[in-house]
Structures are given as C-alpha cells and as structure tokens.
Write a protein that holds these residues in place. Structure first.
Motif, PDB file in Angstrom:
ATOM      1  N   VAL A   7      -7.098  32.413 -44.448  1.00  0.00           N
ATOM      2  CA  VAL A   7      -6.305  31.562 -43.434  1.00  0.00           C
ATOM      3  C   VAL A   7      -6.101  32.502 -42.155  1.00  0.00           C
ATOM      4  N   ALA A   8      -5.995  31.775 -40.847  1.00  0.00           N
ATOM      5  CA  ALA A   8      -5.481  32.367 -39.721  1.00  0.00           C
ATOM      6  C   ALA A   8      -4.318  31.931 -39.547  1.00  0.00           C
ATOM      7  N   VAL A   9      -3.276  32.564 -39.060  1.00  0.00           N
ATOM      8  CA  VAL A   9      -1.998  32.120 -38.859  1.00  0.00           C
ATOM      9  C   VAL A   9      -1.433  32.133 -37.287  1.00  0.00           C
ATOM     10  N   SER A  10      -0.943  31.142 -36.976  1.00  0.00           N
ATOM     11  CA  SER A  10      -0.597  31.182 -35.340  1.00  0.00           C
ATOM     12  C   SER A  10       0.436  32.065 -35.199  1.00  0.00           C
ATOM     13  N   GLY A  11       0.071  32.809 -33.924  1.00  0.00           N
ATOM     14  CA  GLY A  11       1.034  33.834 -33.618  1.00  0.00           C
ATOM     15  C   GLY A  11       0.733  35.268 -34.152  1.00  0.00           C
ATOM     16  N   ARG A  12      -0.001  35.451 -35.162  1.00  0.00           N
ATOM     17  CA  ARG A  12      -0.198  36.620 -36.076  1.00  0.00           C
ATOM     18  C   ARG A  12      -1.891  37.085 -35.531  1.00  0.00           C
ATOM     19  N   PRO A  13      -2.089  38.227 -35.499  1.00  0.00           N
ATOM     20  CA  PRO A  13      -3.646  38.754 -35.295  1.00  0.00           C
ATOM     21  C   PRO A  13      -3.986  38.981 -36.896  1.00  0.00           C
ATOM     22  N   GLY A  14      -5.211  38.801 -37.021  1.00  0.00           N
ATOM     23  CA  GLY A  14      -5.931  38.977 -38.264  1.00  0.00           C
ATOM     24  C   GLY A  14      -6.093  37.894 -39.207  1.00  0.00           C
ATOM     25  N   LEU A  15      -6.425  37.992 -40.406  1.00  0.00           N
ATOM     26  CA  LEU A  15      -6.495  36.930 -41.266  1.00  0.00           C
ATOM     27  C   LEU A  15      -5.729  37.347 -42.736  1.00  0.00           C
ATOM     28  N   PHE A  16      -5.365  36.371 -43.411  1.00  0.00           N
ATOM     29  CA  PHE A  16      -4.693  36.391 -44.392  1.00  0.00           C
ATOM     30  C   PHE A  16      -5.286  35.670 -45.482  1.00  0.00           C
ATOM     31  N   LYS A  17      -5.077  36.017 -46.739  1.00  0.00           N
ATOM     32  CA  LYS A  17      -5.414  35.317 -48.108  1.00  0.00           C
ATOM     33  C   LYS A  17      -4.204  34.544 -48.753  1.00  0.00           C
ATOM     34  N   LEU A  18      -4.469  33.375 -48.924  1.00  0.00           N
ATOM     35  CA  LEU A  18      -3.317  32.521 -49.557  1.00  0.00           C
ATOM     36  C   LEU A  18      -3.115  32.849 -50.836  1.00  0.00           C
ATOM     37  N   VAL A  19      -1.947  33.538 -51.313  1.00  0.00           N
ATOM     38  CA  VAL A  19      -1.624  33.944 -52.363  1.00  0.00           C
ATOM     39  C   VAL A  19      -0.656  32.619 -53.489  1.00  0.00           C
ATOM     40  N   GLY A  20       0.161  32.354 -52.841  1.00  0.00           N
ATOM     41  CA  GLY A  20       1.095  31.336 -53.491  1.00  0.00           C
ATOM     42  C   GLY A  20       2.032  30.383 -52.481  1.00  0.00           C
ATOM     43  N   TYR A  26       4.377  29.304 -47.438  1.00  0.00           N
ATOM     44  CA  TYR A  26       3.323  30.059 -48.015  1.00  0.00           C
ATOM     45  C   TYR A  26       3.412  31.400 -48.246  1.00  0.00           C
ATOM     46  N   ILE A  27       2.950  32.083 -49.163  1.00  0.00           N
ATOM     47  CA  ILE A  27       2.897  33.646 -49.374  1.00  0.00           C
ATOM     48  C   ILE A  27       1.410  34.222 -48.978  1.00  0.00           C
ATOM     49  N   LEU A  28       1.520  34.794 -48.016  1.00  0.00           N
ATOM     50  CA  LEU A  28       0.172  35.395 -47.584  1.00  0.00           C
ATOM     51  C   LEU A  28       0.036  36.729 -47.795  1.00  0.00           C
ATOM     52  N   GLU A  29      -1.265  37.149 -48.015  1.00  0.00           N
ATOM     53  CA  GLU A  29      -1.567  38.597 -47.809  1.00  0.00           C
ATOM     54  C   GLU A  29      -2.583  38.929 -46.806  1.00  0.00           C
ATOM     55  N   SER A  30      -2.330  40.185 -46.152  1.00  0.00           N
ATOM     56  CA  SER A  30      -2.944  40.430 -44.941  1.00  0.00           C
ATOM     57  C   SER A  30      -4.619  40.909 -45.814  1.00  0.00           C
ATOM     58  N   LEU A  31      -5.578  40.986 -45.041  1.00  0.00           N
ATOM     59  CA  LEU A  31      -6.851  41.323 -45.438  1.00  0.00           C
ATOM     60  C   LEU A  31      -6.971  42.695 -45.040  1.00  0.00           C
ATOM     61  N   GLU A 134      -3.413  26.415 -52.190  1.00  0.00           N
ATOM     62  CA  GLU A 134      -4.789  26.021 -51.556  1.00  0.00           C
ATOM     63  C   GLU A 134      -4.824  24.267 -51.368  1.00  0.00           C
ATOM     64  N   VAL A 135      -4.326  23.687 -52.331  1.00  0.00           N
ATOM     65  CA  VAL A 135      -4.797  22.233 -52.735  1.00  0.00           C
ATOM     66  C   VAL A 135      -3.858  21.898 -51.760  1.00  0.00           C
ATOM     67  N   LYS A 136      -2.407  22.221 -51.635  1.00  0.00           N
ATOM     68  CA  LYS A 136      -1.342  21.824 -50.608  1.00  0.00           C
ATOM     69  C   LYS A 136      -1.724  21.714 -49.293  1.00  0.00           C
ATOM     70  N   LEU A 137      -2.271  23.003 -49.067  1.00  0.00           N
ATOM     71  CA  LEU A 137      -2.416  23.329 -47.781  1.00  0.00           C
ATOM     72  C   LEU A 137      -3.688  22.174 -47.150  1.00  0.00           C
ATOM     73  N   SER A 138      -4.707  21.865 -47.832  1.00  0.00           N
ATOM     74  CA  SER A 138      -5.813  20.992 -47.459  1.00  0.00           C
ATOM     75  C   SER A 138      -5.316  19.731 -47.535  1.00  0.00           C
ATOM     76  N   GLU A 139      -4.361  19.276 -48.337  1.00  0.00           N
ATOM     77  CA  GLU A 139      -3.691  18.021 -48.357  1.00  0.00           C
ATOM     78  C   GLU A 139      -2.641  17.769 -47.192  1.00  0.00           C
ATOM     79  N   GLU A 140      -1.893  18.929 -46.750  1.00  0.00           N
ATOM     80  CA  GLU A 140      -1.242  18.638 -45.636  1.00  0.00           C
ATOM     81  C   GLU A 140      -2.078  18.475 -44.228  1.00  0.00           C
ATOM     82  N   LYS A 141      -3.177  19.369 -44.248  1.00  0.00           N
ATOM     83  CA  LYS A 141      -4.198  19.267 -43.115  1.00  0.00           C
ATOM     84  C   LYS A 141      -4.541  17.951 -43.025  1.00  0.00           C
ATOM     85  N   SER A 142      -5.166  17.434 -44.050  1.00  0.00           N
ATOM     86  CA  SER A 142      -5.747  16.155 -43.960  1.00  0.00           C
ATOM     87  C   SER A 142      -4.564  14.852 -43.574  1.00  0.00           C
TER      88      SER A 142
END
Length: 180
Positions: A7-20, A26-31, A134-142
């Motif tokens: 995922v890309a997070v608004s206001g933060r540079p770089g990319l993150f992996k959705l951990v939990g 959401y708990i994110l880990e930078s790549l 990830e499922v919850k994030l995609s449900e919220e987006k839809s």
C-alpha cells in the motif's frame, strides 16, 4: 507480479506492506531497509493498494501491474530529473496525457525501483482473498467507491433518522423560565 498487501499511505513517502490490523488502524511495515513498523489510523489516513491503482487512459484505465510489467520488460528506468513523457508513452501507451502529470510518472517509477528487487515482484498473484486486514481494506475501498458522491452526508444522516425507534422529541419551549 504480486502487489497484494502493498500500500501507499497518504502523507508518507515510500511503500508499505500491510501486516495486520488492530483497534486503532492498520499495522504497516516499510519496504525500505529499516523495516520500520507504523500504525496507520483508520479515521484520518488514506491507504491505496497498489493492486487497485490504475492510470488514466484515453480509452480505458491502465492497471499499475501492467505498467510495472512493461517497465520490467524494457529493463531500465530513466533519470527522474529528465523528461519522462516519452518514456511513459512507451511503457503506458494510451495513457491520458492531460490527466497523468509528471509527478505521477515519477511516483510510479520510484515505486517500481522500490519493488523490483523484492521477491513478490516475480511471484504470481494468488487467487485467495489474502489476510483478514487485506480483505477488510479492499471491502472498505469498495464500500467507499459505492457511496453517493453529492449527498453522502445527508443520505447517511437521514438513514440514521429513519431507523430510530425512540419516542419523538419534545416540543421546545419558547418562554423563559425566569418569570418574564
């Protein structure tokens, strides 16, 4: 290429992996090399899954994964300080040149440079839905995509008002209680 959970997070540079996910967000880990973990608050942080990102096209939208595949096939990326329009015409033919800005092109090439060395870049996208976060994030987006744009706040307020089962409100008194 497996972009699920990136995922890309608004206001933060770089990319993150959705951990939990926890109660707050959401708990994110930078790549990047530091592998820092952050909690992205659900209420005020916008997350964009790279799997769902598309680029404006003249006829139809172009998926980010398709652009990454063409950049990978090309083999090299240009210098970000130069003109990227000619390069982007090669890797994303048919993109809308008025709607896709130079900053968007720089961001896509920067994301590619971050992802190209990771093992997930070469693996196939699994058919399973993914982790619960990830499922919850995609449900919220839809769900946010399906909301009406113009009167979203009014519609939700009226929906709440019609489902109320309590007694009607008391009539407001217009006289003062001080004995006028």
């Amino acid at each position: 290429m497996n972009l699920r959970g990136i995922v890309a997070v608004s206001g933060r540079p770089g990319l993150f992996k959705l951990v939990g996910q926890n109660k707050v967000g959401y708990i994110l880990e930078s790549l990047d090399a530091q592998k820092t973990k952050i909690v992205a608050n659900i209420t005020n942080t916008k997350l964009a899954s790279l799997e769902d990102i598309t680029v404006y096209g003249e006829d139809e939208e172009i998926k980010l994964a398709d652009i990454f595949a063409k950049i990978s096939a090309k083999g090299s990326t240009p210098d970000l300080k130069g003109d990227l329009r000619a390069y982007f015409l090669e890797v994303a033919p048919g993109h809308d040149q008025e709607k896709v800005y130079a900053s968007d092109m720089k961001k896509i090439i920067t994301w590619y440079n971050l992802l190209k060395d990771l093992p997930l870049f070469t693996e196939e996208t699994p058919e399973t839905p993914g982790t619960p976060a990830e499922v919850k994030l995609s449900e919220e987006k839809s769900a946010s995509d399906k909301k009406p744009k113009a009167s979203g706040a009014k519609a939700s307020a009226s929906a709440k008002a019609t489902t109320k089962t309590s007694a009607p409100a008391k009539k407001a008194s217009m006289t003062s209680k001080k004995g006028v």
